[in-house]
Design an enzyme around this catalytic site. Sequence first.
Site, PDB file in Angstrom:
ATOM      1  N   HIS A  35       0.639  -1.165   0.165  1.00  0.00           N
ATOM      2  CA  HIS A  35      -0.205  -0.286   0.367  1.00  0.00           C
ATOM      3  C   HIS A  35       1.399   0.927   0.320  1.00  0.00           C
ATOM      4  O   HIS A  35       1.820   1.303   0.611  1.00  0.00           O
ATOM      5  CB  HIS A  35      -0.798  -0.229   1.201  1.00  0.00           C
ATOM      6  CG  HIS A  35      -1.618   1.450   1.164  1.00  0.00           C
ATOM      7  ND1 HIS A  35      -1.396   1.897   1.999  1.00  0.00           N
ATOM      8  CD2 HIS A  35      -2.969   1.498   0.624  1.00  0.00           C
ATOM      9  CE1 HIS A  35      -2.374   3.097   2.523  1.00  0.00           C
ATOM     10  NE2 HIS A  35      -3.151   2.945   1.080  1.00  0.00           N
ATOM     11  N   ASP A  42       6.974   6.624 -21.297  1.00  0.00           N
ATOM     12  CA  ASP A  42       7.115   6.651 -22.364  1.00  0.00           C
ATOM     13  C   ASP A  42       8.368   6.027 -22.948  1.00  0.00           C
ATOM     14  O   ASP A  42       9.200   5.939 -22.568  1.00  0.00           O
ATOM     15  CB  ASP A  42       6.215   8.112 -23.064  1.00  0.00           C
ATOM     16  CG  ASP A  42       7.614   9.045 -22.132  1.00  0.00           C
ATOM     17  OD1 ASP A  42       8.796   8.823 -22.168  1.00  0.00           O
ATOM     18  OD2 ASP A  42       6.915  10.254 -22.358  1.00  0.00           O
ATOM     19  N   ASP A  92      -4.480   3.522  -4.885  1.00  0.00           N
ATOM     20  CA  ASP A  92      -4.874   4.022  -3.427  1.00  0.00           C
ATOM     21  C   ASP A  92      -6.187   4.699  -3.384  1.00  0.00           C
ATOM     22  O   ASP A  92      -6.325   5.415  -4.175  1.00  0.00           O
ATOM     23  CB  ASP A  92      -3.304   4.254  -2.807  1.00  0.00           C
ATOM     24  CG  ASP A  92      -3.659   4.949  -1.668  1.00  0.00           C
ATOM     25  OD1 ASP A  92      -4.416   5.064  -0.812  1.00  0.00           O
ATOM     26  OD2 ASP A  92      -2.653   4.927  -1.407  1.00  0.00           O
ATOM     27  N   MET A 124       3.033  13.326 -16.338  1.00  0.00           N
ATOM     28  CA  MET A 124       3.701  14.542 -16.360  1.00  0.00           C
ATOM     29  C   MET A 124       3.574  16.092 -17.218  1.00  0.00           C
ATOM     30  O   MET A 124       3.054  15.840 -17.804  1.00  0.00           O
ATOM     31  CB  MET A 124       4.504  13.908 -16.427  1.00  0.00           C
ATOM     32  CG  MET A 124       5.872  15.081 -16.631  1.00  0.00           C
ATOM     33  SD  MET A 124       7.773  14.917 -18.321  1.00  0.00           S
ATOM     34  CE  MET A 124       8.273  13.229 -17.229  1.00  0.00           C
ATOM     35  N   TYR A 152      10.039  13.611 -12.701  1.00  0.00           N
ATOM     36  CA  TYR A 152      11.297  13.279 -12.412  1.00  0.00           C
ATOM     37  C   TYR A 152      11.220  12.780 -10.407  1.00  0.00           C
ATOM     38  O   TYR A 152      12.423  12.072 -10.237  1.00  0.00           O
ATOM     39  CB  TYR A 152      12.474  13.639 -12.570  1.00  0.00           C
ATOM     40  CG  TYR A 152      12.916  14.177 -14.765  1.00  0.00           C
ATOM     41  CD1 TYR A 152      11.913  12.949 -15.283  1.00  0.00           C
ATOM     42  CD2 TYR A 152      12.686  14.716 -15.096  1.00  0.00           C
ATOM     43  CE1 TYR A 152      12.195  13.103 -16.565  1.00  0.00           C
ATOM     44  CE2 TYR A 152      12.769  15.159 -16.559  1.00  0.00           C
ATOM     45  CZ  TYR A 152      12.270  13.813 -17.637  1.00  0.00           C
ATOM     46  OH  TYR A 152      12.430  13.978 -18.878  1.00  0.00           O
ATOM     47  N   TYR A 161       4.749  13.260 -23.758  1.00  0.00           N
ATOM     48  CA  TYR A 161       4.238  13.423 -22.912  1.00  0.00           C
ATOM     49  C   TYR A 161       3.516  12.483 -21.556  1.00  0.00           C
ATOM     50  O   TYR A 161       2.050  12.544 -21.329  1.00  0.00           O
ATOM     51  CB  TYR A 161       3.743  14.958 -22.111  1.00  0.00           C
ATOM     52  CG  TYR A 161       4.715  15.858 -22.182  1.00  0.00           C
ATOM     53  CD1 TYR A 161       5.458  15.830 -20.835  1.00  0.00           C
ATOM     54  CD2 TYR A 161       4.800  16.183 -23.022  1.00  0.00           C
ATOM     55  CE1 TYR A 161       6.198  17.626 -21.266  1.00  0.00           C
ATOM     56  CE2 TYR A 161       5.221  17.691 -23.126  1.00  0.00           C
ATOM     57  CZ  TYR A 161       6.238  17.970 -21.978  1.00  0.00           C
ATOM     58  OH  TYR A 161       7.096  19.144 -21.900  1.00  0.00           O
ATOM     59  N   ASN A 210       3.704   9.808 -19.678  1.00  0.00           N
ATOM     60  CA  ASN A 210       4.238   9.161 -18.216  1.00  0.00           C
ATOM     61  C   ASN A 210       3.197   8.747 -17.662  1.00  0.00           C
ATOM     62  O   ASN A 210       2.641  10.295 -17.588  1.00  0.00           O
ATOM     63  CB  ASN A 210       5.959   9.504 -18.249  1.00  0.00           C
ATOM     64  CG  ASN A 210       7.172   9.230 -19.177  1.00  0.00           C
ATOM     65  OD1 ASN A 210       7.459   8.802 -19.194  1.00  0.00           O
ATOM     66  ND2 ASN A 210       7.423  11.326 -19.236  1.00  0.00           N
TER      67      ASN A 210
END
Length: 147
Positions: A22, A30, A66, A76, A116, A134, A136
Amino acid sequence: MLKGIPEILSPQLLKVLCEMGHSDRLVIADGNFPVESMGKNAVVVRLDGHGVPEILDAILQVFPLDTYVEHPVNLMEVMPGDNVATPIWDTYKEIIAKHDPRGASAVGNIERFAFYEEAKQVYCIIATGEKAVYANIMLQKGVVIND
């Protein structure tokens, strides 16, 4: 072989998903993401021949998001001045809505360099061959509730 497990989930990735607890996080990266340098402290799983949407859909079939955080999924953010479209984000939100009742409201954004920094702390980074920019996406694991 196992029944009911998406074929794209390799034995290595299934093991990692099972190991995660958890609040642990993973990044589906990407093809432009610096996986190896960001993943020095993470488990790196390579799924280079696949795109993020098919991996995301497969993972969310076995991975609870979660429920104790507002945004268990984060993208991102596009850098100011980058004039690029991100239609893949709509695809992600459709996939998430199939697996989580919060749908698009479960998705947040993180500024590129903050993303990052967060990625350096995740449990796992999955390298893909995704060509969209973009693309990710970071997921935070929830708990499995016995229905």
